[in-house]
Design a protein around this motif. Sequence first.
Motif, short mmCIF file in Angstrom:
data_model
loop_
_atom_site.label_atom_id
_atom_site.label_comp_id
_atom_site.label_asym_id
_atom_site.label_seq_id
_atom_site.Cartn_x
_atom_site.Cartn_y
_atom_site.Cartn_z
N ALA A 272 0.83 -1.20 0.00
CA ALA A 272 0.00 0.00 0.00
C ALA A 272 0.87 1.25 0.00
O ALA A 272 1.87 1.33 0.70
CB ALA A 272 -0.91 0.00 1.22
N SER B 17 -1.05 4.48 -0.76
CA SER B 17 -1.98 5.61 -0.74
C SER B 17 -3.19 5.28 0.12
O SER B 17 -3.42 4.13 0.49
CB SER B 17 -2.42 5.96 -2.16
OG SER B 17 -3.21 4.91 -2.68
N MET B 18 -3.99 6.32 0.39
CA MET B 18 -5.19 6.15 1.21
C MET B 18 -6.20 5.20 0.56
O MET B 18 -6.98 4.58 1.26
CB MET B 18 -5.87 7.51 1.44
CG MET B 18 -5.23 8.34 2.54
SD MET B 18 -5.35 7.56 4.15
CE MET B 18 -7.08 7.73 4.47
N GLN B 19 -6.17 5.07 -0.77
CA GLN B 19 -7.12 4.19 -1.44
C GLN B 19 -6.91 2.74 -1.03
O GLN B 19 -7.81 1.92 -1.14
CB GLN B 19 -6.99 4.30 -2.97
CG GLN B 19 -7.62 5.56 -3.54
CD GLN B 19 -6.74 6.80 -3.36
OE1 GLN B 19 -5.54 6.69 -3.13
NE2 GLN B 19 -7.35 7.97 -3.43
N GLN B 20 -5.72 2.40 -0.57
CA GLN B 20 -5.39 1.03 -0.19
C GLN B 20 -5.49 0.79 1.32
O GLN B 20 -5.12 -0.26 1.81
CB GLN B 20 -3.99 0.68 -0.70
CG GLN B 20 -3.94 0.72 -2.23
CD GLN B 20 -2.52 0.84 -2.74
OE1 GLN B 20 -1.74 1.60 -2.20
NE2 GLN B 20 -2.22 0.08 -3.78
N MET B 21 -6.02 1.78 2.05
CA MET B 21 -6.13 1.65 3.50
C MET B 21 -7.02 0.47 3.89
O MET B 21 -6.76 -0.22 4.87
CB MET B 21 -6.66 2.93 4.11
CG MET B 21 -6.74 2.89 5.62
SD MET B 21 -7.33 4.42 6.29
CE MET B 21 -7.75 3.89 7.93
N GLY B 22 -8.06 0.22 3.12
CA GLY B 22 -8.97 -0.89 3.41
C GLY B 22 -8.25 -2.23 3.38
O GLY B 22 -8.50 -3.10 4.22
N GLN B 23 -7.32 -2.39 2.44
CA GLN B 23 -6.54 -3.63 2.35
C GLN B 23 -5.65 -3.78 3.58
O GLN B 23 -5.51 -4.88 4.13
CB GLN B 23 -5.68 -3.63 1.09
CG GLN B 23 -6.48 -3.63 -0.19
CD GLN B 23 -5.60 -3.39 -1.41
OE1 GLN B 23 -4.44 -3.05 -1.30
NE2 GLN B 23 -6.18 -3.60 -2.59
N LYS C 184 -3.92 5.79 9.01
CA LYS C 184 -4.14 7.00 8.21
C LYS C 184 -2.92 7.91 8.24
O LYS C 184 -2.56 8.53 7.23
CB LYS C 184 -5.36 7.78 8.72
CG LYS C 184 -6.67 7.19 8.33
CD LYS C 184 -7.82 8.00 8.90
CE LYS C 184 -9.13 7.31 8.66
NZ LYS C 184 -10.24 8.00 9.31
#
Length: 147
Positions: free
Chosen positions: A113, A115-121, A144
């Motif tokens: 990861a 970026s923030m888009q990959q925080m869920g992973q 975060k």
Amino acid sequence: MSDLKQQITEQMKAAMRARDKVRLGAIRLILSDLNRIEVDERIELDDTRVLASLDKMAKQRRDSIAQYLAAERPELADKEQQELEVIKTFLPQPLSDSDIEQIIDDAINATGASSMQQMGQVMALVKPRVQGRADMGQVSTRVKARF
């Protein structure tokens, strides 16, 4: 029956024998919630799910304590605190800050990861390892801060 639920049941019996009304009441609340989940979802809970439920109950008690203290109701806050102490006896040892950071590092490296888009992973890998051992809100804030 999960090992943890079995342990909670045994502690209920011990509280009955010891005539410890406070502990018995809190344990009955725990078992009632666990049984409700089993009936509603028609499943038998495993230790992971029991821990998640205990973690949720502990969070609810902490929130209630804060609200009762803000409303100047210390007697109700004390009752919630006693229940929280009983719930904590069934949760695993809390993780230290360095352990949490290490788990987050491992998850970021495993997912790649950036970026923030990959925080869920990242959170999907972190959550099972810290469930019941750390406040998920604080863990999320730490993740975060990395991006």
